[in-house]
Motif scaffolding. Sequence first.
Motif, PDB file in Angstrom:
ATOM      1  N   THR A 219      -6.068  38.708  13.067  1.00 38.82           N
ATOM      2  CA  THR A 219      -5.876  38.674  14.518  1.00 38.82           C
ATOM      3  C   THR A 219      -4.740  39.611  14.907  1.00 38.82           C
ATOM      4  N   ALA A 220      -4.903  40.320  16.016  1.00 40.05           N
ATOM      5  CA  ALA A 220      -3.855  41.237  16.469  1.00 40.05           C
ATOM      6  C   ALA A 220      -3.862  41.352  17.985  1.00 40.05           C
ATOM      7  N   ARG A 221      -2.740  41.862  18.515  1.00 38.05           N
ATOM      8  CA  ARG A 221      -2.628  42.086  19.957  1.00 38.05           C
ATOM      9  C   ARG A 221      -1.788  43.341  20.175  1.00 38.05           C
ATOM     10  N   CYS A 222      -2.133  44.103  21.223  1.00 36.28           N
ATOM     11  CA  CYS A 222      -1.333  45.272  21.584  1.00 36.28           C
ATOM     12  C   CYS A 222      -1.361  45.426  23.106  1.00 36.28           C
ATOM     13  N   THR A 223      -0.458  46.237  23.633  1.00 33.58           N
ATOM     14  CA  THR A 223      -0.352  46.402  25.081  1.00 33.58           C
ATOM     15  C   THR A 223      -0.494  47.870  25.470  1.00 33.58           C
ATOM     16  N   PHE A 224      -0.796  48.074  26.780  1.00 35.33           N
ATOM     17  CA  PHE A 224      -0.982  49.420  27.325  1.00 35.33           C
ATOM     18  C   PHE A 224      -0.348  49.481  28.703  1.00 35.33           C
ATOM     19  N   LYS A 225      -0.044  50.695  29.137  1.00 35.92           N
ATOM     20  CA  LYS A 225       0.635  50.868  30.428  1.00 35.92           C
ATOM     21  C   LYS A 225      -0.323  50.708  31.612  1.00 35.92           C
ATOM     22  N   THR A 226      -1.601  50.980  31.422  1.00 40.88           N
ATOM     23  CA  THR A 226      -2.571  50.868  32.515  1.00 40.88           C
ATOM     24  C   THR A 226      -3.818  50.133  32.032  1.00 40.88           C
ATOM     25  N   PRO A 227      -4.539  49.486  32.952  1.00 47.23           N
ATOM     26  CA  PRO A 227      -5.788  48.840  32.543  1.00 47.23           C
ATOM     27  C   PRO A 227      -6.831  49.850  32.080  1.00 47.23           C
ATOM     28  N   LYS A 228      -6.788  51.065  32.630  1.00 51.02           N
ATOM     29  CA  LYS A 228      -7.736  52.095  32.217  1.00 51.02           C
ATOM     30  C   LYS A 228      -7.520  52.475  30.750  1.00 51.02           C
ATOM     31  N   ALA A 229      -6.247  52.629  30.358  1.00 54.26           N
ATOM     32  CA  ALA A 229      -5.947  52.951  28.959  1.00 54.26           C
ATOM     33  C   ALA A 229      -6.395  51.823  28.046  1.00 54.26           C
ATOM     34  N   ALA A 252      -2.096  42.740  33.120  1.00 57.01           N
ATOM     35  CA  ALA A 252      -0.689  42.341  33.173  1.00 57.01           C
ATOM     36  C   ALA A 252      -0.442  41.177  34.116  1.00 57.01           C
ATOM     37  N   ASP A 253      -1.131  41.148  35.263  1.00 55.14           N
ATOM     38  CA  ASP A 253      -0.933  40.055  36.217  1.00 55.14           C
ATOM     39  C   ASP A 253      -1.338  38.717  35.608  1.00 55.14           C
ATOM     40  N   SER A 254      -2.380  38.730  34.786  1.00 54.11           N
ATOM     41  CA  SER A 254      -2.819  37.498  34.131  1.00 54.11           C
ATOM     42  C   SER A 254      -1.800  37.032  33.101  1.00 54.11           C
ATOM     43  N   ILE A 255      -1.266  37.970  32.321  1.00 52.20           N
ATOM     44  CA  ILE A 255      -0.231  37.625  31.341  1.00 52.20           C
ATOM     45  C   ILE A 255       0.987  37.040  32.044  1.00 52.20           C
ATOM     46  N   ARG A 256       1.354  37.651  33.165  1.00 55.21           N
ATOM     47  CA  ARG A 256       2.502  37.167  33.940  1.00 55.21           C
ATOM     48  C   ARG A 256       2.281  35.736  34.415  1.00 55.21           C
ATOM     49  N   GLN A 257       1.055  35.436  34.865  1.00 53.87           N
ATOM     50  CA  GLN A 257       0.756  34.092  35.346  1.00 53.87           C
ATOM     51  C   GLN A 257       0.774  33.080  34.196  1.00 53.87           C
ATOM     52  N   VAL A 258       0.274  33.484  33.034  1.00 59.92           N
ATOM     53  CA  VAL A 258       0.313  32.600  31.860  1.00 59.92           C
ATOM     54  C   VAL A 258       1.758  32.306  31.469  1.00 59.92           C
ATOM     55  N   ASN A 259       2.607  33.320  31.478  1.00 60.75           N
ATOM     56  CA  ASN A 259       4.025  33.120  31.157  1.00 60.75           C
ATOM     57  C   ASN A 259       4.670  32.156  32.135  1.00 60.75           C
ATOM     58  N   LEU A 260       4.343  32.324  33.415  1.00 61.24           N
ATOM     59  CA  LEU A 260       4.936  31.485  34.458  1.00 61.24           C
ATOM     60  C   LEU A 260       4.505  30.038  34.321  1.00 61.24           C
ATOM     61  N   THR A 261       3.228  29.831  34.043  1.00 57.65           N
ATOM     62  CA  THR A 261       2.691  28.475  33.956  1.00 57.65           C
ATOM     63  C   THR A 261       3.087  27.775  32.662  1.00 57.65           C
ATOM     64  N   ALA A 269       2.182  43.084  30.073  1.00 55.12           N
ATOM     65  CA  ALA A 269       1.522  44.384  30.165  1.00 55.12           C
ATOM     66  C   ALA A 269       0.036  44.178  29.896  1.00 55.12           C
ATOM     67  N   HIS A 270      -0.754  45.159  30.262  1.00 53.59           N
ATOM     68  CA  HIS A 270      -2.189  45.098  30.030  1.00 53.59           C
ATOM     69  C   HIS A 270      -2.430  45.032  28.520  1.00 53.59           C
ATOM     70  N   SER A 271      -3.195  44.025  28.088  1.00 56.55           N
ATOM     71  CA  SER A 271      -3.261  43.714  26.663  1.00 56.55           C
ATOM     72  C   SER A 271      -4.683  43.669  26.132  1.00 56.55           C
ATOM     73  N   LEU A 272      -4.802  44.060  24.859  1.00 53.62           N
ATOM     74  CA  LEU A 272      -6.036  43.848  24.110  1.00 53.62           C
ATOM     75  C   LEU A 272      -5.764  42.816  23.027  1.00 53.62           C
ATOM     76  N   PHE A 273      -6.626  41.810  22.951  1.00 52.26           N
ATOM     77  CA  PHE A 273      -6.576  40.822  21.885  1.00 52.26           C
ATOM     78  C   PHE A 273      -7.747  41.102  20.948  1.00 52.26           C
ATOM     79  N   LEU A 274      -7.476  41.172  19.659  1.00 55.26           N
ATOM     80  CA  LEU A 274      -8.493  41.624  18.708  1.00 55.26           C
ATOM     81  C   LEU A 274      -8.596  40.686  17.521  1.00 55.26           C
TER      82      LEU A 274
END
Length: 454
Positions: A219-229, A252-261, A269-274
């Motif tokens: 399992t891995a995760r990484c982030t990107f500066k834009t959703p397009k990337a 990123a907005d979804s990650i932010r909401q998860v952190n808040l909740t 940041a915009h993330s890929l979960f693999l």
Amino acid sequence: MNTSLINQLTESVGTDKVSISEGDLYRHSRDESSHPPVEPDVVVYPESKEEIIEILRIARENDLPVTPFGAGSGLDGHAIPINKGISINFERMNKILSFNPEDLTVTVQPGITRKQLNKSINRHGLQFPVDPGADASIGGMTATNASGTTAVRYGSMRDQVLNLEVILADGSVINTGSRAKKSSSGYNLNGLFVGSEGTLGIMTAITLKLHGIPEHTVTARCTFKTPKACAEAAQSILMSGIQVLRMELVDADSIRQVNLTGEHSFPEAHSLFLEFSGTVASAEEDANLTKELVLEHGGENWERADSAAESNELWRARHELAYSFRHIKGMANSGGDVCVPISQLADMVVYARKLIDESGLLGGVFGHVGDGNFHTLVVYDPGESKQASASARINDLVARKAIEVGGTCSGEHGVGLGKMKYQELEHGAALSVMKSIKQLLDPENRLNPGKIFS
């Protein structure tokens, strides 16, 4: 209350299987969608196909609609009995009818859930891999052609079903396939009934393909500066031929909401979960190649898990995403899923994110980008009509854009009530063929009427 109807049902299937209690009627009036609830006249809990045949006979004699109900986890109103009538709950039809590990097949009743099924077969080194997130019933998953996080590797329910035992509206029973892994004999009735949302017949037995449990998972995760990337990196991974088990995009907005909740501290940041699986050597090689690819696309914060506990923690942001939006006190939410060709995915994700940002509403873009399927979820104040309209507009524009670029208005949630308005736009003249099939198999429009098309 129709006393005669209740008496007929209790005499045919037993008093303990028929309910008009306030709690049961309320429970079967809704699903997980935001569509208005409608209570059935009565709820019946059959335990056999013979009892379902009796229920349909009584429905015909009393000219009542019949609506199947699985786990109630649907997201587009499939199980809401909009014309009232009889709601059939399958939770007592939850048995494994035959298990053939040497053939990699199992036949189950529709009420068994995916977790119940896997609990029984995992000890034999086998799994049923389709994972829509919720512990949905196999019948409900088949009825909506569900898929989920593992679809990039295993496909949807339509790819897993070998045979269905189906009771038609007139009470006759048919089988749509066999236990063989393939067939070129006759029309593909499996494909017709899978995804029909209970409008063509009632499934009483489902034969599924099974798969071996992989030796090793990374399992891995990484982030990107834009959703397009983020989306472009996903496309690059797929084109490389890497065997991905799961590939999820979370903006990123979804990650932010998860952190808040959840009081987490995931990189916002915009993330890929693999996830990669196979032999130790193959899974590790796929993970290492993917790391190289995502870094070439500007990926950052590459993090991998080396234990089950670390893997669960890594995936937590994805698993808690829907909850973090849907349980904001006093707020309602709307959302949908679309699926587009992989080449259109990056632009579609950017388009959806732009619509949410321009609306000023809180919302997220996420999904199973490995097969071009993604979701939007938008939060709004139900007391503010402008917010409700803005939320509905986002979903509408995303669905229409998906169809315009060669995709579909629903990748895995089904049509139900919410996506009916897009059927003619998406299917054109083929819609009349679908209506003809419905008329042929259910001429009285008794089975789950008012779903898929009016």
